[in-house]
Design an enzyme around this catalytic site. Structure first.
Site, PDB file in Angstrom:
ATOM      1  N   ARG A 188     -13.759  37.283  33.055  1.00 49.58           N
ATOM      2  CA  ARG A 188     -12.449  37.635  33.594  1.00 49.58           C
ATOM      3  C   ARG A 188     -11.841  38.766  32.753  1.00 49.58           C
ATOM      4  O   ARG A 188     -12.034  38.805  31.532  1.00 49.58           O
ATOM      5  CB  ARG A 188     -11.571  36.390  33.494  1.00 49.58           C
ATOM      6  CG  ARG A 188     -10.162  36.526  34.032  1.00 49.58           C
ATOM      7  CD  ARG A 188     -10.140  36.536  35.495  1.00 49.58           C
ATOM      8  NE  ARG A 188      -8.809  36.284  36.054  1.00 49.58           N
ATOM      9  CZ  ARG A 188      -8.477  36.620  37.288  1.00 49.58           C
ATOM     10  NH1 ARG A 188      -9.343  37.213  38.088  1.00 49.58           N
ATOM     11  NH2 ARG A 188      -7.271  36.343  37.741  1.00 49.58           N
ATOM     12  N   THR A 240     -11.870  40.786  45.915  1.00 52.99           N
ATOM     13  CA  THR A 240     -12.815  39.785  45.437  1.00 52.99           C
ATOM     14  C   THR A 240     -14.026  39.653  46.362  1.00 52.99           C
ATOM     15  O   THR A 240     -13.934  39.921  47.539  1.00 52.99           O
ATOM     16  CB  THR A 240     -12.088  38.429  45.386  1.00 52.99           C
ATOM     17  OG1 THR A 240     -10.901  38.625  44.675  1.00 52.99           O
ATOM     18  CG2 THR A 240     -12.920  37.355  44.773  1.00 52.99           C
ATOM     19  N   THR A 247     -14.209  40.238  41.164  1.00 52.59           N
ATOM     20  CA  THR A 247     -13.029  40.798  41.820  1.00 52.59           C
ATOM     21  C   THR A 247     -12.452  42.010  41.125  1.00 52.59           C
ATOM     22  O   THR A 247     -12.595  42.176  39.916  1.00 52.59           O
ATOM     23  CB  THR A 247     -11.930  39.713  41.914  1.00 52.59           C
ATOM     24  OG1 THR A 247     -10.851  40.204  42.692  1.00 52.59           O
ATOM     25  CG2 THR A 247     -11.409  39.294  40.563  1.00 52.59           C
ATOM     26  N   ASN A 296      -9.272  42.188  42.160  1.00 52.70           N
ATOM     27  CA  ASN A 296      -8.054  41.560  42.673  1.00 52.70           C
ATOM     28  C   ASN A 296      -7.802  42.063  44.095  1.00 52.70           C
ATOM     29  O   ASN A 296      -8.461  41.645  45.019  1.00 52.70           O
ATOM     30  CB  ASN A 296      -6.837  41.770  41.772  1.00 52.70           C
ATOM     31  CG  ASN A 296      -5.702  40.834  42.177  1.00 52.70           C
ATOM     32  OD1 ASN A 296      -5.967  39.798  42.782  1.00 52.70           O
ATOM     33  ND2 ASN A 296      -4.469  41.169  41.865  1.00 52.70           N
ATOM     34  N   ASP A 302      -2.208  38.970  38.613  1.00 54.52           N
ATOM     35  CA  ASP A 302      -2.506  37.530  38.624  1.00 54.52           C
ATOM     36  C   ASP A 302      -1.775  36.773  37.506  1.00 54.52           C
ATOM     37  O   ASP A 302      -1.740  35.546  37.501  1.00 54.52           O
ATOM     38  CB  ASP A 302      -4.014  37.284  38.500  1.00 54.52           C
ATOM     39  CG  ASP A 302      -4.699  37.241  39.859  1.00 54.52           C
ATOM     40  OD1 ASP A 302      -4.002  37.167  40.880  1.00 54.52           O
ATOM     41  OD2 ASP A 302      -5.938  37.273  39.893  1.00 54.52           O
ATOM     42  N   SER A 310      -7.899  32.114  40.882  1.00 57.22           N
ATOM     43  CA  SER A 310      -8.218  31.042  41.848  1.00 57.22           C
ATOM     44  C   SER A 310      -9.699  31.025  42.196  1.00 57.22           C
ATOM     45  O   SER A 310     -10.132  30.215  43.026  1.00 57.22           O
ATOM     46  CB  SER A 310      -7.427  31.249  43.147  1.00 57.22           C
ATOM     47  OG  SER A 310      -6.063  31.197  42.901  1.00 57.22           O
ATOM     48  N   GLY A 347     -10.309  35.704  48.491  1.00 56.60           N
ATOM     49  CA  GLY A 347      -9.141  35.302  49.283  1.00 56.60           C
ATOM     50  C   GLY A 347      -7.920  34.921  48.468  1.00 56.60           C
ATOM     51  O   GLY A 347      -7.031  34.239  48.994  1.00 56.60           O
TER      52      GLY A 347
HETATM   53  O1  DON Z   1      -8.692  35.836  40.575  1.00 57.16           O
HETATM   54  C1  DON Z   1      -8.027  35.640  41.577  1.00 57.16           C
HETATM   55  O2  DON Z   1      -7.653  34.546  41.931  1.00 57.16           O
HETATM   56  C2  DON Z   1      -7.671  36.821  42.469  1.00 57.16           C
HETATM   57  N1  DON Z   1      -7.607  38.013  41.686  1.00 57.16           N
HETATM   58  C3  DON Z   1      -8.671  36.913  43.566  1.00 57.16           C
HETATM   59  C4  DON Z   1      -8.380  38.044  44.517  1.00 57.16           C
HETATM   60  C5  DON Z   1      -9.054  37.918  45.811  1.00 57.16           C
HETATM   61  O3  DON Z   1      -9.708  36.958  46.114  1.00 57.16           O
HETATM   62  C6  DON Z   1      -8.821  39.036  46.765  1.00 57.16           C
HETATM   63  N2  DON Z   1      -9.684  38.932  47.885  1.00 57.16           N
HETATM   64  N3  DON Z   1      -9.432  38.839  49.010  1.00 57.16           N
END
Ligand code: DON
Length: 561
Positions: free
Chosen positions: A97, A371, A389, A391, A413, A443, A463
């Protein structure tokens, strides 16, 4: 305009009569498979498997390929999580991350009156965390790779330099990006600025050369030398914070998987700094005592129960979950059977609990302090689930000039101010406040399931906050609603997350009668005209064959042999 991705597509529901079951079986393979968001990336991964590479090798090669062919989410400028289950049943997770730069602070997105400066955490140079992807892939390779590193990076280089043909969907996606490319880049990426059509060839020359440096020097090809110089120069041109020191000190971290049981299945998922594993465990354990197979897929009682579990889990997420290196996450308490039973004690089958009546659960002695997913199984039975991702789609929209890759906007985030929702409508506080070097709460929920001690399913999705509920539904679709993997992935989805106090439903997810029943119970239902999630999954069938579930919401493809 505040960038509420989550909220921006909503209109009050008019629900349809169609059923969301597709009656299809996905691509089948005898022993090995890759499912990812793009056919070329799945092909790269499957080719590595055919050459005798293992699941980790294939996952690495697929991710590098996605960074080229699917640049809205595939990346080297972002981060991710990998869940690995080896053929002998041992499992681990890798956290790559992004981290807040050393110069980041809890007030960096606030004006002098303490109000949030709109979009600053989501667009442009200040939105980026220190990227983790290349460090993660290099670390995974050192520990578990079997083919030479250069063989895993080369396919992506070839695609970037020799060019590839855009799908309709990708052309549309790049066309939607044109204004942002001009607005947020310090040097216009002219090679991307044009009206694209499906079938056009596209070349990523600078990115191809960056990948060559990564091929030749490993992680140092990204965190040092020309790539790092370009990234830091980009930051300086756009008043961003990432420094050479931030890049040099970035490390990916192996973490214990989050494990729990749902009925006779063992679930192996991602723990903090993802909220995914803990929330998924809370959701599955909360619904376990109820006969949802009998109630039926997306029926009013099933959706009501799931929504009630979801508002409780997401309320906990907002208070108790953050980077465990900075915040003492009470994981054991949140997952204890007594705690979950207590949380669901006031579940009322006859009435929706308004979210304002729900707070986080009480934990004794706890100080309040775009993502993409890919699933891989190799012919030996090793399995990898990766969610990675930038993001938002194309992250911060900033391309590192000279190195040709998009940077993430993962700083959004974090909770930029207590109680202020991020682009997915998620709120947070102390646990997820910005601190230098801290990882923002995610998430992402890459997950592997076992049945009778054997590999059963590999699953995950993009998502934002809907990731957790999409994985939750996909698992229930297979285990409770007896769907094939492809049906489970394609089935229409719903989502709720405590705040906003609503059920979001894809078009066709709810029959009109169920929608009326849910409204009578007190639920507000909103239609999501875009899709929820892009789940890519693999199911091991009773005869040992693999079934791919590739989400028809995207260009997602399963390839195996
Ligand atoms: O880490 C996360 O929860 C978010 N940055 C994920 C972003 C994401 O899934 C965008 N896609 N549609």
């Amino acid at each position: 305009m505040k960038l509420y991705i989550f909220l921006s597509f909503l209109i009050v529901a008019g629900c349809s009569q169609q059923t969301s079951r597709t009656n299809t079986v996905g691509i089948l393979a005898d022993s090995a498979m890759v499912v990812s968001a793009h056919p070329l990336a799945s092909h790269v991964g499957a080719t590595i498997l055919r050459k005798g590479g293992n699941a980790v090798d294939a996952a690495i090669a697929t991710q590098f390929a996605l960074a080229v062919v699917y640049p809205s989410a595939g990346n080297i400028g972002g981060g991710g999580f990998m869940v690995l289950r080896q053929k002998d049943g041992t499992a681990t997770t890798l956290d790559y991350r992004e981290k807040a730069p050393a110069a980041a602070s809890a007030i960096m997105y606030l004006d002098s009156a303490g109000e949030v400066l709109e979009d600053l955490s989501a667009r442009g140079h200040l939105a980026s965390g220190v990227p983790g992807t290349v460090a993660g892939l290099a670390e995974a390779h050192v520990k578990y790779g079997s083919l030479p590193w250069k063989d895993l990076v080369q396919p992506a280089i070839d695609i970037a330099l020799k060019g590839f043909v855009l799908t309709e969907r990708e052309a549309k996606s790049l066309n939607n990006l044109q204004e942002d490319l001009k607005e947020f880049n310090s040097i216009e990426p002219t090679f991307l600025i044009k009206e694209w059509k499906g079938g056009d060839s596209i070349f990523y020359t600078d990115l191809g050369h960056t990948l060559e440096r990564i091929r030749d020097n490993g992680a140092a090809g990204f965190y040092e030398g020309k790539t790092a110089d370009d990234l830091v120069a980009e930051m300086q041109r756009g008043n961003g914070l990432i420094t050479h020191q931030d890049l040099k000190t970035y490390k990916a971290t192996w973490r214990e998987p989050l494990r729990f049981k749902y009925k006779e299945y063992n679930v192996i998922s991602m723990g903090p700094p993802s909220s995914g594993g803990i929330a998924l465990a809370q959701l599955l354990k909360s619904v376990e005592p109820y006969p949802i197979a009998k109630w039926g897929h997306n029926s009013a009682p099933t959706v009501h129960l799931m929504t009630e579990a979801e508002r409780r889990a997401y309320a906990d997420r907002s208070v108790y979950l953050g980077d465990p290196d900075f915040f003492d996450v009470p994981a054991e308490e949140l997952l204890s059977p007594m705690y979950i039973a207590e949380r669901m004690k006031n579940f009322n089958p006859e009435r929706a609990t308004p979210s304002h009546e729900i707070k986080e659960g009480s934990i004794a002695d706890h100080e309040s302090k775009q993502t993409t997913h890919l699933s891989v199984v190799d012919s030996k039975g090793n399995a990898v689930a990766v969610t990675t991702t930038l993001n938002d789609s194309y992250g911060s929209r900033v391309i590192v000039a000279g190195s040709g890759f998009f940077l993430n906007d993962e700083m959004d985030d974090f909770s930029v101010k207590p109680g202020v929702p991020n682009m997915y409508g998620a709120i947070g506080g102390e646990a997820n406040k910005i601190e230098p070097g801290k990882r923002m709460l995610s998430s992402m929920t890459p997950t592997i399931l076992e049945k009778n001690g054997k590999l059963f399913m590999v699953v995950g999705t993009p998502g934002g906050t809907t990731i957790i509920t999409s994985v939750f539904q996909t698992i229930l679709n297979v285990i409770e609603h007896k769907m094939t993997m492809q049906e489970a992935v394609a089935a229409k989805r719903i989502h709720s997350q405590w705040l906003p106090d609503s059920i979001f439903a894809e078009t066709g997810a709810l029959l009109a009668d169920d929608s009326v029943s849910l409204s009578r119970l007190g639920h507000a239902i909103h239609l999501r005209t875009d899709g929820i999630g892009r789940v890519d999954a693999i199911l091991v069938q009773p005869n040992g064959k693999l079934e791919g579930g590739a989400d028809p919401r995207g260009d997602d493809t399963a390839e195996g042999f």
